[in-house]
Design an enzyme around this catalytic site. Structure first.
Site, PDB file in Angstrom:
ATOM      1  NE  ARG A   1      -4.208  -1.120  -0.168  1.00  0.00           N
ATOM      2  CZ  ARG A   1      -4.367  -2.284  -0.819  1.00  0.00           C
ATOM      3  NH1 ARG A   1      -3.266  -2.833  -1.563  1.00  0.00           N
ATOM      4  NH2 ARG A   1      -5.547  -2.964  -0.966  1.00  0.00           N
TER       5      ARG A   1
ATOM      6  CD  GLU B   1      -2.104   3.615  -5.762  1.00  0.00           C
ATOM      7  OE1 GLU B   1      -3.191   3.039  -6.028  1.00  0.00           O
ATOM      8  OE2 GLU B   1      -1.390   2.795  -5.213  1.00  0.00           O
TER       9      GLU B   1
ATOM     10  CG  HIS C   1      -2.455  -0.574  -6.910  1.00  0.00           C
ATOM     11  ND1 HIS C   1      -2.956   0.262  -5.935  1.00  0.00           N
ATOM     12  CD2 HIS C   1      -2.301  -1.958  -6.696  1.00  0.00           C
ATOM     13  CE1 HIS C   1      -3.342  -0.758  -4.730  1.00  0.00           C
ATOM     14  NE2 HIS C   1      -2.872  -1.824  -5.266  1.00  0.00           N
TER      15      HIS C   1
END
Length: 313
Positions: free
Chosen positions: A229, A258, A285
């Site tokens: 994360r 993000e 990601h």
């Protein structure tokens, strides 16, 4: 027949798989949060990916909800405490994308060590620089894995054959050493690690866990691999550690924020500095996001939902 609402894009196999175990499905990946709040009271099941936080506001209106399925591993967008208070069962699917994530972690680590990202760009620009792209070998290094769940274990398994020592630390487990990693204390990892790989969920305990004080405990200057994360480490800490040399490089599949068009001024400042470092490699990601995992996640979720039906519902 009980009904399940799906609010995110999923592999098309999810609908027949749920129907086969007796669920009616409303597949509404276009649904907005306001509509979820208005209609959630109708459903016994809910499947989500990352569209919106499943917070107390939604949970309080989910009068009939028996379970919620998270199409992936992390639960940080779910109010777990509120769900448990309502006895709403939670299922997730780390088994569905662990192989994808482990392979991706290997790929970006090797890419970083061998400067693949730089060499590719240079050659496209007509620059053939062999010496400037001299690589670093993985063999002989010590890899410290923080978090030895499905993801950490899958990564350790993929490291076999590279001639590395693998040390794993998991605060919430005991006797978890196996053929792929040696159970270790954090002190051992601080002393021996050349590479630090994160495989922890985002919790209050792990939020910005990697700060200056944490990194300074490592005896060596290290490489960081983060496929967990983004909020485990801030842009600011990354930049400062790279500039000081404490981080020799970083392979990052996740970022502090993000939504790259919605950075705060401080985030934008440090991100602008971060992307100037050639010893950092980024991916968006996608560590657990393959064509195969897209379908495996469905299979894992539905198997767990079937088990809930058989045992508890």
């Amino acid at each position: 027949m009980k009904t399940c609402l799906i609010i995110d894009l999923m592999h098309e196999s999810i609908i027949p798989l749920l129907q086969q175990i007796g669920w009616q499905v409303e597949y509404r990946p276009e649904i907005k949060r306001e509509e979820i709040l208005k209609s959630i009271h109708q459903y016994q099941g809910l499947i989500v990916r990352s569209k919106t936080n499943i917070d107390k506001k939604i949970i309080d209106r989910a009068a009939k909800l028996e379970w919620i399925g998270r199409a992936g591993a992390g639960l940080d967008q779910l109010d777990v405490e509120a769900l448990e208070a309502r006895n709403i069962r939670i299922v997730n699917a780390p088994e569905g994308n662990r192989d994808a994530l482990a392979e991706h972690a290997i790929a970006i680590l090797l890419g970083l060590f061998n400067k693949v990202h730089l060499a590719d760009c240079q050659i496209r620009q007509g620059n053939w620089d062999r010496e400037g792209n001299r690589g670093v070998e993985l063999i002989g290094k010590t890899v410290g894995i923080i978090g030895y769940g499905f993801m950490g274990q899958a990564f350790a398994r993929r490291l076999q054959g590279f001639g590395v020592e693998v040390l794993a630390y998991d605060k919430y487990k005991t006797h978890y050493g196996d053929a792929f990693a040696q159970e270790a204390s954090m002190e051992e990892i601080y002393q021996k690690a050349d590479i630090l790989s994160l495989h922890v969920p985002l919790t209050e305990e792990t939020r910005f866990m990697l700060d200056h004080a944490y990194l300074q405990k490592f005896r060596k200057n290290i490489y960081l691999l983060n496929t967990a994360r983004g909020k485990n480490i801030s842009f600011k800490t990354l930049v400062e550690a790279l500039e000081s040399g404490k981080l020799k490089g970083a392979a990052l599949d996740v970022l502090e924020n993000e939504k790259i068009k919605q950075f705060t001024p401080e985030q934008q400042h440090y991100f602008d500095l971060l992307i100037q470092h050639d010893n950092v490699i980024f991916t968006p990601h996608v560590g657990g996001w393959t064509y195969e995992s897209y379908e495996k996640i469905n299979q894992t979720l539905v198997a767990k939902i079937r088990s809930l039906n058989a045992n508890t519902l």
